[in-house]
Motif scaffolding. Sequence first.
Motif, PDB file in Angstrom:
ATOM      1  N   PRO A  99     139.044  22.122 -18.271  1.00 29.91           N
ATOM      2  CA  PRO A  99     139.434  22.307 -19.667  1.00 29.91           C
ATOM      3  C   PRO A  99     138.666  21.342 -20.570  1.00 29.91           C
ATOM      4  N   ASP A 129     137.889  26.425 -21.982  1.00 27.72           N
ATOM      5  CA  ASP A 129     139.246  26.894 -21.746  1.00 27.72           C
ATOM      6  C   ASP A 129     139.256  28.388 -21.417  1.00 27.72           C
ATOM      7  N   PRO A 131     138.471  31.853 -18.905  1.00 35.18           N
ATOM      8  CA  PRO A 131     138.447  32.171 -17.477  1.00 35.18           C
ATOM      9  C   PRO A 131     137.021  32.127 -16.938  1.00 35.18           C
ATOM     10  N   ARG A 144     142.480  24.047 -13.877  1.00 30.91           N
ATOM     11  CA  ARG A 144     143.199  24.840 -14.857  1.00 30.91           C
ATOM     12  C   ARG A 144     144.667  24.426 -14.882  1.00 30.91           C
ATOM     13  N   SER A 275     148.756  21.015 -13.287  1.00 30.63           N
ATOM     14  CA  SER A 275     147.298  21.138 -13.283  1.00 30.63           C
ATOM     15  C   SER A 275     146.852  21.390 -11.851  1.00 30.63           C
TER      16      SER A 275
END
Length: 322
Positions: A99, A129, A131, A144, A275
Amino acid sequence: MDRMRAMELFLRVVETGSFTAAAQALRMPRTSATTELQALEAHLGVRLLHRTTRRVSLTNDGSLYYEEVRRLLKDLAEVESSLGRSAASTRGRIRVDVPAAAGRHLIAPALPAFFARHPDIVLELGSSDRPVDLVAEGVDCVVRGGDVHDESLVGRRLAHLPVVTCAAPGYLAARGTPRTPHELEGHVFVNYFSSRTGKVFEVDWRPPGAGPDARLVVRMARHLVAANDSDTWVALAVAGLGLLQTPCSAHVRACLERGELRLVMPGWRSEPLPSNILYPAARHLPARVRLFIDWLSELYTAEAQAAERFVADAEARALASP
């Protein structure tokens, strides 16, 4: 037919564009190379290459086969290099996607310590951020937040970050400071939306002292502005555009410490944000990637512990104030 040698020959032909060059690289006669590729095509039941006197090109089936064979032989090479040569396997390149806010405020400041321990590793750090298709983009692993629903990926839980609700002093001066979620009439949020689906994330709280099932959920919290980038999301709240419910990251803690944001509704917590570090289930994980994952786990564990201490202290001070 030696299928492994035939696959390697096929890759060499595609990458050099020549049967002659491929045969020379593998130290075999040109005629043998042609015969082996024909045998491979016969075995597969498809034509892999278009051949002319001037050039060699891939068919549609050949393009698909090339990508799979290249991945397969790369993974095989990684497995072989890791066996019995642990020192050598801790060298080389790692491609990671994290991220954006975590890359900027957590991982980047800590990387000098990682490279001091592992100077032979080269890191390519993508920060986004969005995919990521790990296989198609050649990424070794991604970090993620949230729960994982992709069965093609396996992963490791790094930590849980506490989630807080906060706002800029200017916003609170203009609209008042809510003490509980029942006092949100007239308030707006700075919301976060998914870059993939466009869905706005809900906000929720647990009453102080209640269990995880006692949740008060606001699925469509009103907003003037929403973001899909973590740094922009926090910046909008600092600008006074609404309440913010966010994981208490190092960046958010710094904003709270500087007085750019203030904690509201102390004692009312949302579920901590998990996370995870994820990688393809079918891929062998090189030792250098495992080293990086272990280091990230230590880093995120320390971050979560620091965040929990910070939030507990901040809530105690807020509850003690009139």
